[in-house]
Design an enzyme around this catalytic site. Sequence first.
Site, PDB file in Angstrom:
ATOM      1  N   PRO A  91      52.080 -57.099  26.173  1.00 29.62           N
ATOM      2  CG  PRO A  91      52.953 -59.195  25.627  1.00 29.62           C
ATOM      3  CD  PRO A  91      52.217 -58.033  25.050  1.00 29.62           C
ATOM      4  CD  GLU A 118      56.574 -64.231  17.523  1.00 29.78           C
ATOM      5  OE1 GLU A 118      57.232 -64.258  18.572  1.00 29.78           O
ATOM      6  OE2 GLU A 118      55.601 -64.968  17.305  1.00 29.78           O
ATOM      7  NE  ARG A 156      31.872 -52.295  35.945  1.00 28.72           N
ATOM      8  CZ  ARG A 156      32.162 -51.985  37.200  1.00 28.72           C
ATOM      9  NH1 ARG A 156      33.297 -51.373  37.485  1.00 28.72           N
ATOM     10  NH2 ARG A 156      31.327 -52.283  38.176  1.00 28.72           N
ATOM     11  CG  ASP A 171      33.140 -51.500  41.067  1.00 27.25           C
ATOM     12  OD1 ASP A 171      32.065 -52.088  41.190  1.00 27.25           O
ATOM     13  OD2 ASP A 171      33.471 -50.827  40.083  1.00 27.25           O
TER      14      ASP A 171
END
Length: 255
Positions: A91, A118, A156, A171
């Site tokens: 993150p 963690e 893709r 897209d």
Amino acid sequence: MRVDILTIFPEMLRSPLEHSILKRARESGRLDVRLVDIREFSTDRHRTVDDMPYGGGAGMVMKPEPIFRSVEQIIADAGDAGPARIVLMTPQGEPFSQERARELAQEDHLALLCGRYEGVDERVREHLVPDGLSIGDYVLTGGELPALVVLDAVARLIPGVLGDEESPRHDSFTDDLLEHPQYTRPADFRGWTVPEILLSGHHEEVARWRRRQSLLRTLQRRPDLFRRHHLTEEELTLLGLERPRRRKGRPRDNA
Ligand code: ADE
């Protein structure tokens, strides 16, 4: 393209590789995905991969040794795929985006390292994998789902993986715009009808309608993207707008 995914839960990743476009891409030889079990590189008989954080606190931290050893093995076994671009799923990484997917799709060899618990011992970031990617500002239980997200978005875009009819050219995000709405049969579903223009067979008119819809929905749903998009003269006309004239303002001091 070869993609190694380093994880302590390889089974979590197996099923998505066996369906749909990822499966097809693998079977066609355009994508070679290898699941690498970090636990196999642990150095003790309990196959430990985590330990308590120095300084105390809740949770466990992934130990550096098994991660270093697994990455080093990938580097040693790269073969024809060449050196891997190694990325830690975290993150705290850079935000993943369509642009980043396009960039990664140029690589011959990617290695996605899935963090857990963690976090990962900081020496991994400092000395082994400086690149990190985040799929959004929320915390998941590990990097496995994010690695799948990245793999899917990148795979893709590998030339030939999508057929012509599925082309990623249109897209959402391709030019900072969301895709136009799509409809299929029936033309009348519970009294809700498909816009007439789509049934008209006028390809140019359809293209203009779609472009306009794409602009309007981006403006409405993602004003942040819309601001980044450079409007062409034709798009301004589609929106019934004119390019604002340059104001003849006060001459600049040094003009
Ligand atoms: N691991 C946990 N949460 C994550 C996120 N949002 N992106 C990437 N890896 C993660």
